[in-house]
Design an enzyme around this catalytic site. Structure first.
Site, PDB file in Angstrom:
ATOM      1  CE  LYS A   1      48.530 121.381  46.360  1.00 50.36           C
ATOM      2  NZ  LYS A   1      47.374 122.261  46.507  1.00 50.36           N
TER       3      LYS A   1
HETATM    4  O1  G3P Z   1      45.182 124.201  45.053  1.00 52.06           O
HETATM    5  C1  G3P Z   1      45.729 124.411  43.802  1.00 52.06           C
HETATM    6  C2  G3P Z   1      44.782 124.963  42.760  1.00 52.06           C
HETATM    7  O2  G3P Z   1      43.570 124.277  42.802  1.00 52.06           O
HETATM    8  C3  G3P Z   1      44.665 126.456  42.710  1.00 52.06           C
HETATM    9  O3  G3P Z   1      43.571 126.898  41.974  1.00 52.06           O
HETATM   10  O4  G3P Z   1      42.034 128.677  41.185  1.00 52.06           O
HETATM   11  O5  G3P Z   1      44.161 129.324  42.358  1.00 52.06           O
HETATM   12  O6  G3P Z   1      44.211 128.409  40.053  1.00 52.06           O
HETATM   13  P1  G3P Z   1      43.507 128.418  41.359  1.00 52.06           P
END
Ligand code: G3P
Length: 216
Positions: A87
Site C-alpha cells: 500500500k
Molecule cells: O484503510 C484506509 C481507510 O479505510 C481508513 O478509514 O475510517 O480511518 O477514514 P477511516
C-alpha cells in the site's frame, strides 16, 4: 464485489473470515498502531499472522514517503507472503514507486485517493487497486460516492484494469452504494459488515417462526 475487512485486529479478522465472505484485509499505520504493533519484526510477524488467517489479498502499507525507502520497504513487505499487496500513498514519489513495483511484479494499492485525477495517475502507474476514502470525503462536506461513480466511469471508458477499492467505509449504506456504483472491492470495519445483517422485520419474523415452531 470483493469484501475486505479494514483492521489490524486478528480477532475481528477471524470473526469476518469465519462468516465465509471475506476476500482480503486492508491495514494502515493507524490501524496497526492501534493493535500495539511496533518495530519491523513485529510488523512482519503481524502481517504473516493475517496472511495465515485469510486466503486473499492483504494490504500492507509502507511507512516512508520517499521513493528509495518506499521501494526498499515494499520489497521487504512483498517478501513476507505472496498475498501481500504493498500500500503506497498518493504522492509524487508514491506514483514513481507504484510504477517501479508494477515493473517488478509487485502488486500495489494506492491509498489516500480523494480525486479522479489521483485515481487516473495511480492507474497509469499500474496500481492493482486505488483506494478512494469515502467516509473522509463525506466528513469534509463532499460526496464520497460521487467519486466512486466518477472513477468507475473513467476506468470503464479508458479500459483501466486497476480495481476500485472503496475505503473509509463507515456504515452498511456505504457498502450498498459502493456495490450499486460498481466498486470492485469494499473494505469495511467489522461493524459495517455486520450492519448488513440487520433488519427489524427479520428479527420480528424469526421470533414468530421460533414461536410457531414449538407448535409443530
Ligand atoms: O484503510 C484506509 C481507510 O479505510 C481508513 O478509514 O475510517 O480511518 O477514514 P477511516
Amino acid at each position: 464485489m470483493k469484501f475486505f475487512i479494514d483492521t489490524g485486529n486478528l480477532a475481528q479478522i477471524k470473526e469476518a473470515n469465519d462468516l465465509g465472505i471475506l476476500d482480503g484485509v486492508t491495514t494502515n499505520p493507524t490501524l496497526m498502531a492501534k493493535e500495539g504493533i511496533k518495530g519491523e519484526e513485529a510488523i512482519a510477524q503481524h502481517y504473516k499472522a493475517i496472511c495465515e488467517l485469510v486466503d486473499g489479498d492483504i494490504s500492507a502499507e509502507v511507512l516512508s514517503v520517499d521513493f528509495d525507502s518506499m521501494v526498499a520497504e515494499g520489497k521487504k513487505l512483498a517478501a513476507i507472503h505472496p498475498n501481500i499487496v504493498v500500500k503506497v500513498p498518493m504522492i509524487k514519489d508514491g506514483v514513481k514507486a507504484i510504477k517501479w513495483f508494477t515493473d517488478n511484479g509487485i502488486r500495489t494499492n494506492c491509498t489516500l485517493i480523494f480525486s479522479a485525477g489521483q485515481a487516473i495517475l495511480a492507474a497509469k502507474a499500474g496500481a492493482t487497486y486505488v483506494s478512494p476514502f469515502i467516509g473522509r470525503i463525506d466528513d469534509s462536506g463532499w460526496d464520497g460516492m460521487e467519486l466512486i461513480g466518477q472513477i468507475r466511469h473513467i476506468f470503464d471508458v479508458q479500459n483501466f484494469k486497476t480495481e476500485i477499492l472503496a475505503a473509509s467505509i463507515r456504515n452498511a449504506l456505504h457498502i450498498i452504494k459502493a456495490a450499486e456504483l460498481g466498486a470492485d472491492v469494499c473494505t469495511c470495519p467489522l461493524s459495517s459488515i455486520l450492519g448488513l445483517l440487520k433488519h427489524p422485520l427479520t428479527d420480528i419474523g424469526l421470533a414468530q417462526f421460533v414461536e410457531d415452531a414449538k407448535k409443530m
